[in-house]
Design a protein around this motif. Sequence first.
Motif, PDB file in Angstrom:
ATOM      1  N   LEU A  20       0.832  -1.186   0.000  1.00 53.08           N
ATOM      2  CA  LEU A  20       0.000   0.000   0.000  1.00 53.08           C
ATOM      3  C   LEU A  20       0.872   1.243   0.000  1.00 53.08           C
ATOM      4  CD1 LEU A  20      -2.691  -0.976   2.670  1.00 53.08           C
ATOM      5  CD2 LEU A  20      -2.611  -1.543   0.229  1.00 53.08           C
ATOM      6  N   SER A  21       0.405   2.264  -0.681  1.00 55.00           N
ATOM      7  CA  SER A  21       1.097   3.539  -0.716  1.00 55.00           C
ATOM      8  C   SER A  21       0.147   4.639  -0.278  1.00 55.00           C
ATOM      9  CB  SER A  21       1.611   3.852  -2.123  1.00 55.00           C
ATOM     10  OG  SER A  21       2.535   2.886  -2.569  1.00 55.00           O
ATOM     11  N   ILE A  70       6.246  -1.037   7.678  1.00 56.76           N
ATOM     12  CA  ILE A  70       5.939   0.341   7.334  1.00 56.76           C
ATOM     13  C   ILE A  70       7.241   1.066   7.026  1.00 56.76           C
ATOM     14  CG2 ILE A  70       5.966   1.133   9.745  1.00 56.76           C
ATOM     15  CD1 ILE A  70       3.704   3.091   8.980  1.00 56.76           C
ATOM     16  N   SER A  71       7.206   1.910   6.020  1.00 59.90           N
ATOM     17  CA  SER A  71       8.373   2.690   5.646  1.00 59.90           C
ATOM     18  C   SER A  71       7.908   4.010   5.052  1.00 59.90           C
ATOM     19  CB  SER A  71       9.263   1.931   4.656  1.00 59.90           C
ATOM     20  OG  SER A  71       8.563   1.663   3.450  1.00 59.90           O
ATOM     21  N   ARG A  72       8.835   4.919   4.887  1.00 60.83           N
ATOM     22  CA  ARG A  72       8.470   6.198   4.296  1.00 60.83           C
ATOM     23  C   ARG A  72       9.607   6.722   3.445  1.00 60.83           C
ATOM     24  NH1 ARG A  72       6.825   9.957   8.998  1.00 60.83           N
ATOM     25  NH2 ARG A  72       6.659  11.529   7.323  1.00 60.83           N
ATOM     26  N   ASP A  73       9.238   7.500   2.457  1.00 66.50           N
ATOM     27  CA  ASP A  73      10.187   8.174   1.587  1.00 66.50           C
ATOM     28  C   ASP A  73       9.782   9.639   1.591  1.00 66.50           C
ATOM     29  OD1 ASP A  73      11.750   9.258  -0.425  1.00 66.50           O
ATOM     30  OD2 ASP A  73      11.552   7.519  -1.737  1.00 66.50           O
ATOM     31  N   LYS A  76       9.564  11.657  -1.595  1.00 64.40           N
ATOM     32  CA  LYS A  76       8.395  11.403  -2.433  1.00 64.40           C
ATOM     33  C   LYS A  76       7.087  11.684  -1.713  1.00 64.40           C
ATOM     34  CE  LYS A  76      10.647   7.836  -5.208  1.00 64.40           C
ATOM     35  NZ  LYS A  76      10.589   6.421  -5.671  1.00 64.40           N
ATOM     36  N   ASN A  77       7.160  12.175  -0.483  1.00 61.40           N
ATOM     37  CA  ASN A  77       5.970  12.445   0.328  1.00 61.40           C
ATOM     38  C   ASN A  77       5.062  11.222   0.418  1.00 61.40           C
ATOM     39  OD1 ASN A  77       6.884  15.046   0.695  1.00 61.40           O
ATOM     40  ND2 ASN A  77       5.354  16.002  -0.637  1.00 61.40           N
ATOM     41  N   THR A  78       5.663  10.066   0.612  1.00 61.29           N
ATOM     42  CA  THR A  78       4.926   8.817   0.549  1.00 61.29           C
ATOM     43  C   THR A  78       5.283   7.903   1.716  1.00 61.29           C
ATOM     44  OG1 THR A  78       4.788   8.927  -1.859  1.00 61.29           O
ATOM     45  CG2 THR A  78       4.418   6.779  -0.850  1.00 61.29           C
ATOM     46  N   VAL A  79       4.268   7.259   2.268  1.00 60.25           N
ATOM     47  CA  VAL A  79       4.453   6.219   3.259  1.00 60.25           C
ATOM     48  C   VAL A  79       3.925   4.917   2.667  1.00 60.25           C
ATOM     49  CG1 VAL A  79       2.249   6.676   4.413  1.00 60.25           C
ATOM     50  CG2 VAL A  79       4.111   5.544   5.665  1.00 60.25           C
ATOM     51  N   TYR A  80       4.576   3.817   2.994  1.00 62.26           N
ATOM     52  CA  TYR A  80       4.235   2.517   2.439  1.00 62.26           C
ATOM     53  C   TYR A  80       3.884   1.532   3.546  1.00 62.26           C
ATOM     54  CZ  TYR A  80       6.873   4.475  -1.474  1.00 62.26           C
ATOM     55  OH  TYR A  80       7.348   5.286  -2.477  1.00 62.26           O
TER      56      TYR A  80
END
Length: 123
Positions: A20-21, A70-73, A76-80
């Motif tokens: 999921l993004s 859970i991770s984030r970039d 890219k203003n994105t959490v996964y």
Amino acid sequence: QVQLVESGGGLVQPGGSLRLSCTASGRTFSSSAMGWFRQAPGKEREFVAAISRNAGSTRYTDSVKGRFTISRDNAKNTVYLQMNSLKPEDTANYYCAATGLLFSSYDRDYAYWGQGTQVTVSS
């Protein structure tokens, strides 16, 4: 105000994987801690995972430990949310959320929510 849009949900067989993004806009993403929650029909919303704004801390509900990541970039203003070894009981609408706190696993601390993305685990 933070605006959140989830994607990546769908139908998957037990044992399968989904990622999921959640992409944020409206303010600086890096200033927000992020969480994932889920809600199945007839059940209360449940905490799944959270990550601090600096990604230094993560937390998972016991039922997903070892299976979800859970991770984030921030660039890219994105959490996964990487979901592996999915089980039928993981079936739910999954929501990402943002909080101004450094870190939280409580939904009451999250002021901004996405629209949700459906995850269905079934044969």
